[in-house]
Design a protein around this motif. Structure first.
Motif, PDB file in Angstrom:
ATOM      1  N   GLY A 207       0.790  -1.224   0.000  1.00  0.00           N
ATOM      2  CA  GLY A 207       0.000   0.000   0.000  1.00  0.00           C
ATOM      3  C   GLY A 207       0.821   1.272   0.000  1.00  0.00           C
ATOM      4  N   ALA A 208       2.139   1.146   0.004  1.00  0.00           N
ATOM      5  CA  ALA A 208       3.005   2.333  -0.002  1.00  0.00           C
ATOM      6  C   ALA A 208       3.860   2.399  -1.258  1.00  0.00           C
ATOM      7  CB  ALA A 208       3.901   2.338   1.235  1.00  0.00           C
ATOM      8  N   ARG A 209       3.520   1.608  -2.252  1.00  0.00           N
ATOM      9  CA  ARG A 209       4.353   1.593  -3.453  1.00  0.00           C
ATOM     10  C   ARG A 209       4.025   2.768  -4.365  1.00  0.00           C
ATOM     11  NH1 ARG A 209       3.815  -4.250  -6.025  1.00  0.00           N
ATOM     12  NH2 ARG A 209       1.641  -3.575  -5.957  1.00  0.00           N
ATOM     13  N   GLY A 210       4.985   3.133  -5.191  1.00  0.00           N
ATOM     14  CA  GLY A 210       4.797   4.194  -6.165  1.00  0.00           C
ATOM     15  C   GLY A 210       5.716   5.371  -5.910  1.00  0.00           C
ATOM     16  N   PRO A 211       6.090   6.086  -6.971  1.00  0.00           N
ATOM     17  CA  PRO A 211       7.077   7.178  -6.825  1.00  0.00           C
ATOM     18  C   PRO A 211       6.609   8.315  -5.931  1.00  0.00           C
ATOM     19  CG  PRO A 211       6.119   7.133  -9.044  1.00  0.00           C
ATOM     20  CD  PRO A 211       5.694   5.880  -8.371  1.00  0.00           C
ATOM     21  N   ASP A 212       5.336   8.731  -6.029  1.00  0.00           N
ATOM     22  CA  ASP A 212       4.859   9.830  -5.188  1.00  0.00           C
ATOM     23  C   ASP A 212       4.870   9.422  -3.721  1.00  0.00           C
ATOM     24  OD1 ASP A 212       4.474  11.432  -7.400  1.00  0.00           O
ATOM     25  OD2 ASP A 212       2.373  10.855  -7.648  1.00  0.00           O
ATOM     26  N   CYS A 213       4.444   8.198  -3.468  1.00  0.00           N
ATOM     27  CA  CYS A 213       4.434   7.700  -2.096  1.00  0.00           C
ATOM     28  C   CYS A 213       5.863   7.578  -1.570  1.00  0.00           C
ATOM     29  CB  CYS A 213       3.727   6.350  -2.055  1.00  0.00           C
ATOM     30  SG  CYS A 213       2.873   6.043  -0.508  1.00  0.00           S
ATOM     31  N   ARG A 214       6.767   7.120  -2.421  1.00  0.00           N
ATOM     32  CA  ARG A 214       8.161   7.008  -1.988  1.00  0.00           C
ATOM     33  C   ARG A 214       8.693   8.360  -1.540  1.00  0.00           C
ATOM     34  NH1 ARG A 214      13.641   4.469  -4.869  1.00  0.00           N
ATOM     35  NH2 ARG A 214      15.067   5.533  -3.454  1.00  0.00           N
ATOM     36  N   ARG A 215       8.452   9.380  -2.336  1.00  0.00           N
ATOM     37  CA  ARG A 215       8.976  10.708  -1.992  1.00  0.00           C
ATOM     38  C   ARG A 215       8.425  11.184  -0.645  1.00  0.00           C
ATOM     39  NH1 ARG A 215       8.701  11.448  -7.701  1.00  0.00           N
ATOM     40  NH2 ARG A 215       6.515  12.115  -7.574  1.00  0.00           N
ATOM     41  N   ALA A 216       7.135  10.975  -0.422  1.00  0.00           N
ATOM     42  CA  ALA A 216       6.515  11.442   0.820  1.00  0.00           C
ATOM     43  C   ALA A 216       7.055  10.677   2.026  1.00  0.00           C
ATOM     44  CB  ALA A 216       4.999  11.300   0.730  1.00  0.00           C
ATOM     45  N   VAL A 217       7.181   9.364   1.900  1.00  0.00           N
ATOM     46  CA  VAL A 217       7.670   8.553   3.010  1.00  0.00           C
ATOM     47  C   VAL A 217       9.136   8.856   3.287  1.00  0.00           C
ATOM     48  CG1 VAL A 217       8.149   6.185   3.752  1.00  0.00           C
ATOM     49  CG2 VAL A 217       5.971   6.729   2.655  1.00  0.00           C
ATOM     50  N   GLU A 218       9.938   9.005   2.239  1.00  0.00           N
ATOM     51  CA  GLU A 218      11.358   9.331   2.436  1.00  0.00           C
ATOM     52  C   GLU A 218      11.529  10.696   3.096  1.00  0.00           C
ATOM     53  OE1 GLU A 218      13.932   6.867  -0.843  1.00  0.00           O
ATOM     54  OE2 GLU A 218      13.046   8.759  -1.492  1.00  0.00           O
ATOM     55  N   ALA A 219      10.684  11.655   2.719  1.00  0.00           N
ATOM     56  CA  ALA A 219      10.784  12.979   3.328  1.00  0.00           C
ATOM     57  C   ALA A 219      10.456  12.914   4.818  1.00  0.00           C
ATOM     58  CB  ALA A 219       9.840  13.950   2.622  1.00  0.00           C
ATOM     59  N   LEU A 220       9.421  12.143   5.167  1.00  0.00           N
ATOM     60  CA  LEU A 220       9.076  11.999   6.574  1.00  0.00           C
ATOM     61  C   LEU A 220      10.180  11.264   7.330  1.00  0.00           C
ATOM     62  CD1 LEU A 220       7.060  12.290   8.891  1.00  0.00           C
ATOM     63  CD2 LEU A 220       5.975  10.157   8.116  1.00  0.00           C
ATOM     64  N   ALA A 221      10.734  10.236   6.716  1.00  0.00           N
ATOM     65  CA  ALA A 221      11.816   9.480   7.349  1.00  0.00           C
ATOM     66  C   ALA A 221      13.040  10.358   7.577  1.00  0.00           C
ATOM     67  CB  ALA A 221      12.184   8.273   6.496  1.00  0.00           C
ATOM     68  N   GLU A 222      13.337  11.211   6.618  1.00  0.00           N
ATOM     69  CA  GLU A 222      14.486  12.103   6.772  1.00  0.00           C
ATOM     70  C   GLU A 222      14.246  13.103   7.901  1.00  0.00           C
ATOM     71  OE1 GLU A 222      17.283  15.113   4.087  1.00  0.00           O
ATOM     72  OE2 GLU A 222      15.546  14.099   3.195  1.00  0.00           O
ATOM     73  N   ARG A 223      13.005  13.552   8.010  1.00  0.00           N
ATOM     74  CA  ARG A 223      12.676  14.529   9.046  1.00  0.00           C
ATOM     75  C   ARG A 223      12.911  13.973  10.443  1.00  0.00           C
ATOM     76  NH1 ARG A 223      11.841  20.103   9.287  1.00  0.00           N
ATOM     77  NH2 ARG A 223      11.308  20.442  11.477  1.00  0.00           N
TER      78      ARG A 223
END
Length: 551
Positions: A207-223
């Motif tokens: 349920g988290a696959r896809g480029p847009d989802c990747r960008r959002a999850v990576e941004a939150l993880a970096e934060r």
């Protein structure tokens, strides 16, 4: 226009562009109607293969797909593939002719069969409703993310549809599923947890696959300084990210398992947290705060209790949580230290972990084989993996370019699905080299679909990890002294079998034999290639104990 033709045209009007199947008398007219309406039809050699091809195509393509089968035995032949698709919530329509006369040789309770394997059941009941009922099956598959068996009775097929053009004109493809907004209190609670997390880990699922989802999850993880992992079905979602742990679960490397087990917060994003992903809960520390995000509320806590369950779209939830942390000035380094970075760079991947090569003059170590293939085969690939003792080697030793690089049909744990899986994935991603990784048991069970590969002209590589046995059972029961005659077999020349189907083929016993694979990759690839790799038999795979614990 007869009902059979109207139903076929309605399915295409509802957005179906691809159909797989085996055509018999009962599904002949409806399948031809789909083709006439513009759908592409791929004939399999067995209904089980057709169902799995359709399942894989739908997973990789992200579109509702149809498998067309004959009444009775056509459906029963396809049930294992349908069960796999249903367990994986694949949006699939199984178009099944149906014999409703109890005295017919073909009569079985098809609705009950569908429900028995977890699929939805629907039926075309009249000429007046045929078009609407067919379109409704597609909409249901898409909106509910579900496999639906649409039964098409033989007697109804022959009826005339009044004003079919008007009925078909009303058919439209299903709208995309609306993104579920997370509750603001849930977002605030997650932001509060992450603001104080010292060792957060994110685990992303299908349920988290896809480029847009990747960008959002990576941004939150970096934060918040989180490390990133995926379930097996989402492998590749964070490919190239230096803070990726690759796969969480039974396939995790020792370093990945150590870091996940040491997390103080784990956030599962579109991930169902099955026993495989959590190693039966052992990857979740006793003091770990567990958060699960899913747009299906029934998924929350279904496999493991959670401290916070959020009903919401992963992309929206990640973005809103990031904004909340940003507005509060919260965030931290988390797990992202120089020591962790050095460890991930040096020993995250299985191929980086030293091992004693157990290969001989007659048999190659599956680790050595897999590492060599990873280097030889083009990086732009899509891999399908069958089930068995061998399966961890191609799954974890062969790299993938992104979340569409691995089609992992393992919800039912059936052997024999890997070849058909790879055919479906290859058709969905013709821009990539398709690689089928099979055991000898699954390869011989599904060998009939080698004809489909050759007939379609797919430039596929089929790798058979051949130990002349059902290796999982050998290594599970053998150490306890049980007799193994029921699960061991005389050597089979699978390369010769493949040549009979029109493949190029090579038998691999040592690393030197892989030169033929290099030559094929460099050449015109005018025929598919099968690699009959005689692998060592003496040891079970590292994940095997985990697999049998789940029975």
């Amino acid at each position: 226009m007869k009902v059979a033709e109207a139903v076929g045209r309605a399915l295409v009007a509802a957005g179906v562009g691809q159909v797989f199947g085996v055509v018999g008398s009962g599904n002949f007219h409806v399948t031809n109607a789909m083709v006439a309406a513009g759908a592409r039809f791929v004939a399999a050699r067995h209904e089980g293969g057709a169902a799995t091809m359709a399942d894989a195509y739908a997973r990789v393509r992200g579109a509702v797909t149809v498998v067309s089968v004959h009444q009775g035995c056509g459906l029963t032949n396809a049930l294992t593939g349908i069960g796999e698709a249903a367990k994986s919530r694949t949006p699939l329509v199984v178009l099944a002719a149906e014999a409703t006369e109890p005295r017919s040789n073909f009569h079985v309770d098809q609705g009950a069969l569908a429900e028995a394997v977890g699929a939805g059941s629907a039926r075309v009941t009249s000429a007046a409703e045929a078009v609407a009922q067919a379109a409704a099956a597609v909409h249901r598959a898409a909106q509910e993310r579900r496999t639906v068996v649409l039964n098409l009775p033989l007697d109804v097929q022959a009826l005339d549809v009044a004003d079919p053009d008007r009925a078909l004109a009303a058919v439209v493809p299903p709208h995309p599923r609306p993104a579920v907004e997370p509750a603001s209190d849930d977002v605030a609670a997650l932001a509060e947890i992450l603001a104080h997390a010292e060792r957060p880990v994110f685990v992303a699922g299908r349920g988290a696959r896809g480029p847009d989802c990747r960008r959002a999850v990576e941004a939150l993880a970096e934060r918040c300084g989180a490390l990133l992992a995926t379930s097996a079905v989402a492998r590749g979602q964070f490919q190239g990210n230096p803070w990726s742990l690759d796969v969480a679960g039974g396939f995790s490397s020792p370093l990945a398992a150590e870091l996940i087990r040491g997390a103080d917060v784990i956030v599962a994003l579109g991930c169902s947290l099955t026993m495989w992903t959590t190693r039966h809960g052992r990857l979740i520390g006793p003091d770990t705060t567990l958060v699960q995000i899913d747009d299906d509320p029934t998924a929350l806590g279904a496999h493991h209790p959670v401290h916070l369950g959020i009903t919401g779209d992963v992309l929206l939830t990640a973005e809103k949580t990031h904004t909340a942390l940003e507005n509060n000035g919260s965030g931290g380094r988390g797990c992202r230290t120089s020591d962790t970075a050095d460890a991930l760079a040096a020993r995250l991947h299985w191929r980086d972990i030293p091992y004693d090569d157990t290969g001989t003059r007659d048999r190659i170590d599956p680790r050595t084989l897999s590492i060599a293939l990873d280097d030889i085969l083009p990086a732009r690939r899509v891999i399908g993996v069958d089930s068995g003792n061998f399966m961890g080697y191609p799954t974890m030793y062969l790299s993938v370019p992104d979340e569409q690089g691995l089609c992992f049909t393992q919800a039912f744990q059936s052997i024999g699905l890997g070849l058909a899986t790879t055919i479906g994935a290859a058709l969905a991603r013709p821009d990539r080299l398709a690689v089928a990784a099979l055991g000898d048991g699954g390869a011989l069970m599904s060998a009939v679909e080698l004809d489909t590969v050759r007939r379609l002209g797919l430039p596929m590589v089929v790798v058979v990890y051949n130990d002349d046995a059902y290796g999982a059972e050998v290594h599970h029961f053998g150490p306890h002294g049980f007799p193994l005659g029921t699960v061991e077999f005389p050597p089979t020349d699978i390369a010769a079998v493949a040549r009979g189907y029109g493949f190029e083929a090579v038998t691999v016993r040592t690393p030197a034999d892989l030169k033929a694979v290099q030559d094929w990759v460099a050449g015109p690839r005018t025929a598919p290639l099968l690699v009959d790799a005689k692998v060592v038999r003496e040891q079970g795979a590292w994940w095997l104990e985990e697999a049998f614990r789940g029975h």
